[in-house]
Design a protein around this motif. Structure first.
Motif, short mmCIF file in Angstrom:
data_model
loop_
_atom_site.label_atom_id
_atom_site.label_comp_id
_atom_site.label_asym_id
_atom_site.label_seq_id
_atom_site.Cartn_x
_atom_site.Cartn_y
_atom_site.Cartn_z
N ILE A 1 0.95 -1.24 0.08
CA ILE A 1 0.11 0.09 -0.04
C ILE A 1 0.85 1.37 -0.09
O ILE A 1 0.44 2.26 -0.57
N ARG A 2 2.01 1.24 0.61
CA ARG A 2 2.97 2.24 0.68
C ARG A 2 3.40 2.66 -0.60
O ARG A 2 3.73 3.90 -1.09
N ARG B 1 1.75 2.26 -3.64
CA ARG B 1 0.67 2.75 -4.25
C ARG B 1 0.37 4.22 -3.88
O ARG B 1 0.54 5.35 -4.49
N GLU B 2 0.62 4.59 -2.32
CA GLU B 2 0.59 6.05 -1.90
C GLU B 2 1.50 6.93 -2.38
O GLU B 2 1.40 8.10 -2.55
N HIS B 3 2.87 6.36 -2.38
CA HIS B 3 3.90 7.20 -2.62
C HIS B 3 4.05 7.07 -4.13
O HIS B 3 5.12 8.04 -4.58
N LYS C 1 -8.00 -0.51 -0.71
CA LYS C 1 -7.40 0.77 -1.66
C LYS C 1 -6.72 1.87 -0.86
O LYS C 1 -6.21 2.63 -1.31
N SER C 2 -6.90 1.66 0.59
CA SER C 2 -5.99 2.49 1.44
C SER C 2 -5.48 1.83 2.72
O SER C 2 -5.94 0.68 2.89
N MET C 3 -4.64 2.49 3.38
CA MET C 3 -4.33 1.91 4.53
C MET C 3 -5.52 1.92 5.77
O MET C 3 -5.39 0.68 6.31
N GLN D 1 -8.81 0.83 5.00
CA GLN D 1 -9.29 -0.11 4.64
C GLN D 1 -8.58 -1.52 4.82
O GLN D 1 -9.23 -2.33 5.35
#
Length: 376
Positions: A201-202, A204-206, A284-286, A288
């Motif tokens: 997820i990191r 994806r977020e970065h 989709k996010s941390m 979740q």
């Protein structure tokens, strides 16, 4: 070609380790989980009563009632508070006492007359750890004092059969032995899923997923890099916890082979990290991912046999949880650490763990391939 793949997996894994090193929240979680959490989980619930507050209403004022009152003393109980009957309900309502004992009038006289007098014990059941163990303990104490008073000395009835109790694997019946080792087993499961899922997820977020897609690396290499790097972190953290916290600080003996146990840890990490990647492809996010983690971890840990024996569960649940990696890990972990079992005993859970991990890996890899382009 194979050498290039191994090099890619190694370098991508090193990148994951550097990303984790720059994440202070995750580092704190790892350190806390394998140090303070292990200690508190094994010592937070006392094995016996400890300073349980008790109040006594003595309406008899006899030698027997005084004998019963004197049986309650620290550290099991606080010094008994002598109160009137009118103060008992109010004190229980205010939470001043966990136990309120009412010794009725003419209690000693009725006992000597071989009648069946009753003593009222009020228990504040909201204090569960003290209430459930303490109520039975108090009944035994009162019965013992009454029997000794009637007999005027300590007498032991000789039975035709004598029971010799021998506790294997934990002769002193210390709860912290089980609590500390079981907490390490549970923490390996929890942290391995969290680290691999958070690593994906990191990405994806970065916005680094796009960078990976344009590099000459395959999805298999990306996934294997996350598995070996995060698995290595958990393996080092759990081994440090076992040696320095459990064996060093808490002085808990380990009966079995530690290298054999960590072979089982490695197999479990293979399965758990794969599961973490699968959950990260769904979330989709941390936040979740955190919700999915709760829905996954609680059944895995509660139904794996680490908290209650699997034999006490419904057969339907036992059959389903047999295919959970935590069930096999708990079985081999407890057998090795608690009972000193060797490979000739735990080879079945080792094999089951391998095939369960392989199935989870292939399933997660398929899901990862299907979703990696949508993650970018």
């Amino acid at each position: 070609m194979l050498k290039k793949k191994i090099e890619n997996i190694y370098r991508l894994g090193v990148k994951e380790l550097w990303s984790l090193w720059r994440d202070p929240a995750m580092l704190f979680l790892i350190i806390f989980t394998f140090t303070i959490s292990v200690y508190t989980a094994s010592t937070s619930v006392p094995e016996t009563l400890n300073n349980a507050p008790i109040a006594i209403v003595d309406e008899d004022h006899s030698a027997l009632s005084q004998r019963i009152i004197s049986a309650f003393y620290p550290p099991g109980f606080t010094p008994p508070q002598m109160i009137d009957i009118s103060q008992m309900d109010a004190g229980m309502d205010d939470g001043q006492y966990t136990f309120a004992l009412n010794i009725p009038a003419n209690f000693q006289e009725d006992v000597l007359a071989q009648k069946v007098p009753t003593i009222q014990l009020n228990v504040d059941a909201t204090r569960m750890s003290q209430a459930f163990s303490g109520s039975g303990y108090i009944q035994q104490m009162i019965q013992l004092e009454v029997n000794e008073f009637v007999a005027r000395n300590r007498t032991v009835t000789s039975l035709p059969v004598e029971l010799e109790l021998r506790a294997r694997f934990n002769p002193s019946l210390e709860k912290k032995w089980f609590g500390a080792l079981n907490q390490i087993i549970n923490n390996v499961t929890m942290i391995s899923i969290i680290l691999t899922g958070a690593a994906l997820i990191r990405e994806r977020e970065h916005g680094t997923v796009e960078h990976l897609l344009v590099m000459p690396v395959t999805v298999f290499e990306i996934m294997m890099a996350k598995i070996w790097s995060m698995g290595l972190v958990v393996l080092l953290a759990s081994s440090s916890s076992l040696y320095f916290v459990v064996m060093g600080f808490m002085h808990i003996p380990i009966l079995g082979s530690i290298p054999l146990f960590f072979c089982g840890v490695a197999l479990s990490l293979f399965a758990m990290t794969s599961m973490g990647i699968f959950l990260a492809t769904i979330a989709k996010s941390m936040p979740q991912f955190g919700l999915l983690l709760i829905l996954t971890l609680i059944p895995l840990q509660m139904l794996s046999g680490g908290m209650t024996p699997r034999e006490s569960m419904p057969e339907f649940v036992q059959n389903i949880m047999f295919f959970a990696p935590t069930t096999q890990f708990v079985e081999l972990g407890q057998a090795i650490l608690f009972r000193g079992a060797g490979l000739e005993v735990v080879w079945k859970p080792f094999i089951c763990q391998f095939f369960i991990g392989l199935a989870l890996f292939l399933f997660s890899l398929k899901r990862f391939k299907e979703t990696i382009h949508t993650m970018a």
